[in-house]
Design a protein around this motif. Structure first.
Motif, mmCIF file in Angstrom:
data_model
loop_
_atom_site.group_PDB
_atom_site.id
_atom_site.type_symbol
_atom_site.label_atom_id
_atom_site.label_comp_id
_atom_site.label_asym_id
_atom_site.label_seq_id
_atom_site.Cartn_x
_atom_site.Cartn_y
_atom_site.Cartn_z
ATOM 1 N N TRP A 1 40.581 34.648 48.901
ATOM 2 C CA TRP A 1 40.183 34.703 47.464
ATOM 3 C C TRP A 1 38.770 35.319 47.629
ATOM 4 O O TRP A 1 38.024 34.599 48.116
ATOM 5 C CB TRP A 1 40.114 33.502 46.696
ATOM 6 N N GLN B 1 37.291 36.790 42.285
ATOM 7 C CA GLN B 1 38.688 36.288 41.791
ATOM 8 C C GLN B 1 38.689 34.741 41.311
ATOM 9 O O GLN B 1 39.158 34.342 40.473
ATOM 10 C CB GLN B 1 39.341 36.298 42.727
ATOM 11 N N GLU C 1 37.091 34.162 37.937
ATOM 12 C CA GLU C 1 37.685 34.936 36.701
ATOM 13 C C GLU C 1 38.645 33.940 36.089
ATOM 14 O O GLU C 1 38.858 32.843 36.530
ATOM 15 C CB GLU C 1 38.677 36.320 37.329
#
Length: 295
Positions: free
Chosen positions: A75, A79, A82
């Motif tokens: 990741w 990300q 988010e």
């Protein structure tokens, strides 16, 4: 739900690490593997819960991003921070980067992320938000070279203690402090632009200059570090702080706005490609060379 969840929050819950104390222990464990200097540099409690809720103006400081990406392989920091659309109870696994989709969707042609960002590693909407993530002690402690140019240099003169400045010089730190001339044309122009009383900024700048001059007068004989103080009388464009010729903090001065309200960029020198660091280092050197020494 009253607050939005990020992917980071979901992944921490899966590992039973959603508590602040538990997260700090995991942060230090990962920091020990990655860079021991990062141990103990975890975010504040308030910042941690902003990471969990998604209440962010941008990505955290670069070192935080490195830790998060090491903590959750596969990741990116973007990300992880988010919003997450799931209910938080289903298992979330890292994306399988080697597996190609059966019917890949067309994607727009883009430059690689590294090329697009060059050596820009973080952007904050204001200096206040920057200082919530990076304290003056984090920035200046242990530095061997500190170069600064701006108006009154409050981040250094007002928020970094005299004792810390003196200790740094005694231990070999070279400090160059470049102030906008408090007696010059452009300090008076900035006061008018900000709608301040005559003498407001010039008085503050004189006080800051005298404060670090006083520190310099206490330096022991034979000290290997040094303190240089200069003033310039030119249009006020940037506040520039350079640490050890590798990290650069830059703000532009906005019309009708105080310095603490200006966007703040964090730039880290990248030897592999030209970037913004070289530009702003050259700006500082040029300004310093033209400036007048303060006796």
């Amino acid at each position: 739900m009253a607050a939005e969840s990020t992917l980071l929050k979901v992944l921490l819950r899966q590992r039973h690490m959603q508590g602040y104390t538990t997260f700090r222990k995991e942060y230090d464990r990962v920091a020990k593997q990655l860079d021991s200097d990062l141990i103990g540099k975890w975010p504040s409690k308030a910042q941690f819960y902003r990471w969990m809720s998604g209440d962010l103006q941008g990505l955290p400081y670069a070192d935080h991003c490195r830790i998060l990406e090491k903590m959750f392989p596969g990741w990116s920091a973007q990300q992880l921070l988010e919003p997450h659309d799931g209910d938080g109870d289903s298992l979330v696994t890292a994306p399988q980067r080697d597996a190609a989709p059966a019917h890949p969707a067309p994607r727009p042609v883009q430059l690689p992320q590294q090329t697009r960002l060059a050596d820009l590693t973080a952007v904050y909407p204001t200096r206040t938000e920057f200082l919530h993530n990076v304290t003056p002690r984090t920035l200046f402690d242990g530095a061997q070279e500190i170069y600064m140019a701006g108006l009154s240099l409050n981040m250094f003169c007002q928020q970094y203690s005299d004792r810390s400045i003196l200790d740094a010089i005694e231990q070999g730190t070279v400090i160059k402090a470049l102030f906008l001339d408090p007696n010059g044309t452009y300090t008076a122009a900035r006061e008018r632009e900000e709608g301040l009383p005559d003498g407001h900024l010039s008085t503050l700048t004189r006080l800051n200059i005298e404060a670090i001059r006083r520190v310099g007068s206490k330096v022991s004989a034979g000290t290997v570090g040094s303190l240089g103080i200069r003033v310039y009388d030119e249009p006020l464009r940037f506040n520039i702080t350079i640490i050890d010729q590798r990290k650069c903090i830059v703000q532009s001065y906005l019309p009708d706005a105080r310095g603490v309200e200006s966007p703040t960029m964090v730039i880290e020198k990248n030897e592999a490609m030209p970037g913004l660091y070289t530009t702003f280092a050259q700006v500082f050197d040029s300004m310093w060379d033209r400036a007048q020494e303060v006796a």
